[in-house]
Design an enzyme around this catalytic site. Structure first.
Site, PDB file in Angstrom:
ATOM      1  N   HIS A  28      -2.699   2.231   8.591  1.00  0.00           N
ATOM      2  CA  HIS A  28      -3.809   1.512   7.955  1.00  0.00           C
ATOM      3  C   HIS A  28      -3.960   0.157   8.642  1.00  0.00           C
ATOM      4  O   HIS A  28      -2.985  -0.589   8.772  1.00  0.00           O
ATOM      5  CB  HIS A  28      -3.553   1.330   6.459  1.00  0.00           C
ATOM      6  CG  HIS A  28      -4.451   0.291   5.858  1.00  0.00           C
ATOM      7  ND1 HIS A  28      -5.825   0.367   5.957  1.00  0.00           N
ATOM      8  CD2 HIS A  28      -4.189  -0.851   5.190  1.00  0.00           C
ATOM      9  CE1 HIS A  28      -6.359  -0.696   5.377  1.00  0.00           C
ATOM     10  NE2 HIS A  28      -5.389  -1.448   4.900  1.00  0.00           N
ATOM     11  N   GLU A  62       0.823  -1.218   0.000  1.00  0.00           N
ATOM     12  CA  GLU A  62       0.000   0.000   0.000  1.00  0.00           C
ATOM     13  C   GLU A  62       0.857   1.270   0.000  1.00  0.00           C
ATOM     14  O   GLU A  62       0.378   2.348   0.358  1.00  0.00           O
ATOM     15  CB  GLU A  62      -0.942   0.016   1.217  1.00  0.00           C
ATOM     16  CG  GLU A  62      -1.998  -1.068   1.239  1.00  0.00           C
ATOM     17  CD  GLU A  62      -3.070  -0.936   0.161  1.00  0.00           C
ATOM     18  OE1 GLU A  62      -2.911  -0.096  -0.744  1.00  0.00           O
ATOM     19  OE2 GLU A  62      -4.044  -1.697   0.231  1.00  0.00           O
TER      20      GLU A  62
END
Ligand SMILES: [Zn+2]
Length: 260
Positions: free
Chosen positions: A96, A77
């Site tokens: 996250h 990511e």
């Protein structure tokens, strides 16, 4: 940010351990990053559990994702993290994770936007749901940045949650506040009533927010004008006659057995 890269790496590892111990991630899920003084980004590697991460596992990349230091591969990511740093100069840390209750709201399609808890209104404001996009893609980075330009904490549809902050502790605390808020909302929903704070009280909290110097562009709540809880969901459809008969029959048999 004046902390040394070594201190920030230790902070990142500590935060990863906490999100793992809180149960905000399973297996190798989640990713964390932090921006240091020279503009480089410390990133968690792909394929490593956040509970067992060591400082030497971390990767350092530049703002375009080119590796500067480290022997592992940066998180899948990375694009999302880098896009956030490019869009928000005030952000120095991104977390996250997939905290179960908040992610449950993201799966149910219910945003955490109601004005019900003072600490949430002050620390975070409103928590919307960003539309689904495939993990690891530029599409996801684009969607997330569109929301994070305005918000500090968002849910990701059918995926998880993301928070940002001026340092790693602040980003982690927002994730903790979000998950705690989600748990409280779930309990209130089960109890059958969600009482929203009246607009006057919300205004007072917003003034406090300004006084504390907390980023004031993030909306405190998104319920139009009133900040009242939305109307309760319609009652579920009554059971069909076939279902009702079946339930009655099973209940009768259970009662018979209990009597016997
Ligand atoms: Zn994820």
């Amino acid at each position: 940010m004046s902390a040394s890269i070594f201190t920030v790496k230790k902070d990142v590892v500590e935060m990863c351990r906490r999100i793992y111990n809180h149960g905000y991630v399973a297996a190798n899920d989640g990713n964390v990053s932090a921006r240091v003084d020279d503009g480089h980004i410390i990133m968690t590697p792909t394929g490593v559990s956040k509970g067992f991460l060591k400082t030497q596992d971390l990767v350092v990349v530049d703002i375009d994702g080119n590796k500067v230091a480290g022997t592992t591969r940066p998180s899948s990511e990375s694009k999302m993290h880098l896009a956030i740093y490019k869009a928000r100069e005030d952000v120095n840390a991104v977390v996250h994770a997939h905290p179960a209750t908040a992610t449950g709201f993201a799966v149910a399609g219910i945003p955490l936007t109601q004005c019900v808890l003072p600490e949430v209104i002050i620390a975070i404001g409103s928590i919307p749901i960003a539309e689904y996009a495939t993990p690891g893609t530029q599409d996801l980075a684009d969607v997330v940045v569109r929301y994070l330009n305005q918000y500090d904490a968002i849910l990701m549809e059918n995926h998880g949650a993301i928070t940002v902050g001026s340092d790693v502790t602040s980003a982690l605390f927002k994730m903790e506040t979000m998950e705690h808020f989600a748990k409280i909302m779930l309990v209130a929903h089960q109890l059958g009533n969600i009482h929203g704070l009246p607009p006057r009280d919300v205004e007072t909290l917003l003034d406090l927010r300004k006084k504390f110097g907390i980023r004031s562009t993030a909306p405190a709540c998104t319920i139009e004008g009133t900040c009242e809880a939305p109307p309760p969901k319609e009652k579920p459809e009554p059971s069909s006659p076939v279902q009702s008969n079946l339930i009655e029959e099973v209940t009768r048999q259970v009662m018979e057995k209990l009597k016997g």
